[in-house]
Design a protein around this motif. Structure first.
Motif, PDB file in Angstrom:
ATOM      1  N   ALA A 297       0.844  -1.197   0.000  1.00 22.52           N
ATOM      2  CA  ALA A 297       0.000   0.000   0.000  1.00 22.52           C
ATOM      3  C   ALA A 297       0.878   1.245   0.000  1.00 22.52           C
ATOM      4  CB  ALA A 297      -0.909  -0.009   1.226  1.00 22.52           C
ATOM      5  N   GLY A 298       0.490   2.219  -0.806  1.00 18.35           N
ATOM      6  CA  GLY A 298       1.238   3.471  -0.883  1.00 18.35           C
ATOM      7  C   GLY A 298       2.362   3.457  -1.898  1.00 18.35           C
ATOM      8  N   GLU A 299       2.612   2.299  -2.529  1.00 17.21           N
ATOM      9  CA  GLU A 299       3.727   2.209  -3.489  1.00 17.21           C
ATOM     10  C   GLU A 299       3.202   1.885  -4.883  1.00 17.21           C
ATOM     11  OE1 GLU A 299       6.753  -0.478  -2.127  1.00 17.21           O
ATOM     12  OE2 GLU A 299       6.939   0.543  -0.178  1.00 17.21           O
ATOM     13  N   PRO A 300       3.118   2.888  -5.748  1.00 17.83           N
ATOM     14  CA  PRO A 300       2.644   2.642  -7.119  1.00 17.83           C
ATOM     15  C   PRO A 300       3.540   1.638  -7.846  1.00 17.83           C
ATOM     16  CG  PRO A 300       2.720   4.999  -6.653  1.00 17.83           C
ATOM     17  CD  PRO A 300       3.409   4.318  -5.502  1.00 17.83           C
ATOM     18  N   VAL A 301       2.937   0.869  -8.739  1.00 18.97           N
ATOM     19  CA  VAL A 301       3.685  -0.088  -9.562  1.00 18.97           C
ATOM     20  C   VAL A 301       4.001   0.578 -10.900  1.00 18.97           C
ATOM     21  CG1 VAL A 301       3.608  -2.324 -10.718  1.00 18.97           C
ATOM     22  CG2 VAL A 301       2.576  -2.056  -8.448  1.00 18.97           C
ATOM     23  N   PRO A 302       5.278   0.856 -11.161  1.00 14.17           N
ATOM     24  CA  PRO A 302       5.600   1.530 -12.427  1.00 14.17           C
ATOM     25  C   PRO A 302       5.418   0.616 -13.632  1.00 14.17           C
ATOM     26  CG  PRO A 302       7.608   1.042 -11.183  1.00 14.17           C
ATOM     27  CD  PRO A 302       6.464   0.620 -10.316  1.00 14.17           C
ATOM     28  N   LEU A 303       5.318   1.247 -14.805  1.00 14.31           N
ATOM     29  CA  LEU A 303       5.125   0.508 -16.064  1.00 14.31           C
ATOM     30  C   LEU A 303       6.102  -0.653 -16.222  1.00 14.31           C
ATOM     31  CD1 LEU A 303       4.749   3.376 -18.715  1.00 14.31           C
ATOM     32  CD2 LEU A 303       3.014   1.673 -18.108  1.00 14.31           C
ATOM     33  N   GLY A 304       7.359  -0.395 -15.878  1.00 12.64           N
ATOM     34  CA  GLY A 304       8.414  -1.383 -16.110  1.00 12.64           C
ATOM     35  C   GLY A 304       8.353  -2.581 -15.180  1.00 12.64           C
ATOM     36  N   ASP A 305       7.502  -2.530 -14.145  1.00 15.75           N
ATOM     37  CA  ASP A 305       7.407  -3.652 -13.198  1.00 15.75           C
ATOM     38  C   ASP A 305       6.270  -4.615 -13.529  1.00 15.75           C
ATOM     39  OD1 ASP A 305       9.495  -2.419 -11.987  1.00 15.75           O
ATOM     40  OD2 ASP A 305       8.523  -2.082 -10.052  1.00 15.75           O
ATOM     41  N   PHE A 306       5.694  -4.481 -14.709  1.00 16.83           N
ATOM     42  CA  PHE A 306       4.555  -5.312 -15.117  1.00 16.83           C
ATOM     43  C   PHE A 306       4.828  -6.810 -14.919  1.00 16.83           C
ATOM     44  CE2 PHE A 306       2.412  -7.552 -18.702  1.00 16.83           C
ATOM     45  CZ  PHE A 306       1.098  -7.323 -18.341  1.00 16.83           C
ATOM     46  N   ARG A 307       5.971  -7.265 -15.416  1.00 11.90           N
ATOM     47  CA  ARG A 307       6.282  -8.695 -15.348  1.00 11.90           C
ATOM     48  C   ARG A 307       6.584  -9.177 -13.931  1.00 11.90           C
ATOM     49  NH1 ARG A 307       7.707 -11.930 -19.752  1.00 11.90           N
ATOM     50  NH2 ARG A 307       7.733 -10.890 -21.763  1.00 11.90           N
ATOM     51  N   ASP A 308       6.918  -8.254 -13.035  1.00 11.15           N
ATOM     52  CA  ASP A 308       7.172  -8.655 -11.646  1.00 11.15           C
ATOM     53  C   ASP A 308       5.877  -9.012 -10.930  1.00 11.15           C
ATOM     54  OD1 ASP A 308       9.833  -8.148 -12.054  1.00 11.15           O
ATOM     55  OD2 ASP A 308       9.755  -6.112 -11.221  1.00 11.15           O
ATOM     56  N   HIS A 309       4.754  -8.518 -11.441  1.00 12.77           N
ATOM     57  CA  HIS A 309       3.485  -8.696 -10.732  1.00 12.77           C
ATOM     58  C   HIS A 309       2.465  -9.530 -11.487  1.00 12.77           C
ATOM     59  CE1 HIS A 309       4.386  -5.936  -7.425  1.00 12.77           C
ATOM     60  NE2 HIS A 309       5.056  -5.251  -8.320  1.00 12.77           N
ATOM     61  N   VAL A 310       2.462  -9.467 -12.805  1.00 12.71           N
ATOM     62  CA  VAL A 310       1.411 -10.140 -13.572  1.00 12.71           C
ATOM     63  C   VAL A 310       1.879 -11.531 -14.003  1.00 12.71           C
ATOM     64  CG1 VAL A 310       0.028 -10.082 -15.684  1.00 12.71           C
ATOM     65  CG2 VAL A 310       0.330  -8.017 -14.318  1.00 12.71           C
ATOM     66  N   PHE A 311       1.073 -12.530 -13.655  1.00 13.39           N
ATOM     67  CA  PHE A 311       1.408 -13.928 -13.934  1.00 13.39           C
ATOM     68  C   PHE A 311       1.021 -14.338 -15.348  1.00 13.39           C
ATOM     69  CE2 PHE A 311      -0.026 -18.363 -14.116  1.00 13.39           C
ATOM     70  CZ  PHE A 311       1.140 -19.021 -13.751  1.00 13.39           C
ATOM     71  N   GLY A 312      -0.201 -13.976 -15.748  1.00 10.63           N
ATOM     72  CA  GLY A 312      -0.641 -14.474 -17.038  1.00 10.63           C
ATOM     73  C   GLY A 312      -1.969 -13.904 -17.483  1.00 10.63           C
TER      74      GLY A 312
END
Ligand code: MN
Length: 432
Positions: free
Chosen positions: A225-240
């Motif tokens: 919470a409070g930490e935006p996910v930048p564009l470049g971190d997409f693969r760190d969070h999205v599985f499929g």
């Protein structure tokens, strides 16, 4: 690990097959390299078998079979068998990209060995279940063609796109508890509707039931919470990726949506495919999104992105087996990475199992429109199907969304279909 290499196994198999003659059925490991569910795909789901209907297990689709992933991992001594030992994908989703890659690499190795055969079940002999526990569900509105058509239909005298549309990916929060797996019947919703010419609202079964062909993205790794996910971190969070049908009652929606947006016209059911395709399987399908016509704020500006933000997914929508549309996902204006960045930029955190869907996928051509609202221009132009005309869905209609993407070396990656049949509303009981 078995000592036999995949290559020697294949040689042994072809020798034994020729000895048995051409009549013998190929074994489950005989999957052509260009099969849409070949070794380059390997989507994940949850299944049970007829003899153990209550034992839901993680399965991996390979050709026309399903690998019992946990039983195989345990038998083969995998260090990752614990994340596969559950009746949903959530522990695997939460484990993060390093484990996702390691498990996928193991699967690709195991599927080359004959020792894996006892852990494969014929696809047509298993039941498929909701593959993950859906945490939050968000639906976007990311197709410029869809948003423009809807604007023209509802606001014929105004600008089709609202002033914010090119500056942020518009979305709303849906109802995660009514996300259902492909094949689940969808009961026609009851609700209020009021045509502009009606003096007062009436209540009853929706008479303008629609589908929306969409692509869903499944979040694995949570964020703080409070930490935006930048564009470049997409693969760190999205599985499929999965396919989504965002069933929509246009009459209920039209009466209720001002000023807070979609509510009961959407929340009765959202269908997802039984298979979740890992992002890695779609590497060959990455493509640049359409050219941007407006400057974007830095958190959404993907001009210098390390990889193209779009996905070249070719969707097909069929009603009762008859193709009515072929929407191209590559035409989507806003990318999934931009949607993820936008939905967290205020500090909202991600949870494992969050599902965010693209919004209706529509291309520039009439035969690429992803919902009946556009295909029939809000009921004005009926679709002619082999079993009669349609402006909106009728009871008994079955809507099936399927898709494929370019894979490595000219192959295709099949996405699991999402299908659902419309059932009649429950009988209304009145007081008189
Ligand atoms: Mn939608």
């Amino acid at each position: 690990m078995p000592e036999q290499s995949p290559q020697s196994h294949q040689n042994a198999r072809s020798a034994s097959q020729s000895a048995r003659g051409p009549q013998s059925a190929p074994g489950p490991l005989t999957v052509a390299e260009d099969h849409p569910f070949g070794l380059h795909n390997l989507p994940y789901g949850v299944f049970s078998t007829a003899d153990e209907p209550d034992r839901r297990r993680i399965g991996v689709r390979y050709g026309d079979h399903v690998l019992d992933a946990h039983t195989a991992a345990t038998a083969l001594g995998s260090p990752h068998s614990d994340v596969l030992a559950h009746p949903s994908l959530n522990p695997l989703l939460a484990a993060g990209p390093a484990v996702w890659a390691a498990v996928r690499a193991d699967l690709r190795t195991w599927l080359g060995y004959p020792a894996i055969e006892p852990f494969l079940h014929p696809l047509d002999a298993v039941s498929l279940h909701l593959p993950f526990e859906v945490a939050d569900y968000v639906d976007f509105y990311a197709s410029e063609h869809h948003a423009t058509n809807v604007g023209r239909i509802f606001r014929p005298d105004g600008e089709p796109l609202t002033p914010n549309w090119k500056h942020l990916p518009i979305g709303y929060h849906g109802r995660s508890g009514t996300v259902v797996v492909s094949g689940t019947p969808v009961v026609r919703p009851l609700g209020q509707r009021k045509a502009p010419t009606d003096p007062s609202p009436v209540f009853g079964p929706s008479v303008r039931l629609d589908f929306e062909a969409e692509v869903g993205f499944v979040v694995g790794t949570p964020s703080r919470a409070g930490e935006p996910v930048p564009l470049g971190d997409f693969r760190d969070h999205v599985f499929g990726v999965c396919l989504v049908n965002d069933w929509s009652a246009r009459d209920i929606q039209a009466w209720e949506y001002v000023p807070l947006g979609p509510f009961l016209g959407k929340s009765f059911a959202t269908s997802v495919s039984a298979w979740v395709t890992p992002l890695e399987a779609l590497d060959a399908a990455r493509t640049a999104p359409p050219a941007r016509t407006h400057d974007l704020l830095p958190y959404l500006d993907d001009a210098g992105a390390a990889e193209p933000g779009g996905f070249d997914l070719r969707l097909t929508v069929a009603i009762n087996g008859h193709t009515v549309s072929e929407p191209p996902f590559s035409a989507m204006y806003w990318t999934a990475a931009q949607q993820l960045a936008h939905m967290t930029v205020n500090g909202a955190s991600l949870r494992t199992g969050d599902l965010f869907a693209s919004g209706t996928v529509s291309g520039p051509r009439p035969e690429e429109r992803g919902c009946l609202l556009e295909l029939t221009w809000s009921g004005r132009d009926a679709l002619v199907l082999p079993d009669g005309e349609r402006t909106w869905l009728e009871d008994g209609d079955e809507v099936t969304i399927s898709a494929w993407a370019p894979g490595p070396h000219g192959t295709r990656v099949g996405l699991g279909e999402v299908t659902g049949r419309v059932e009649k509303s429950p009988t209304l009981h009145t007081t008189d």
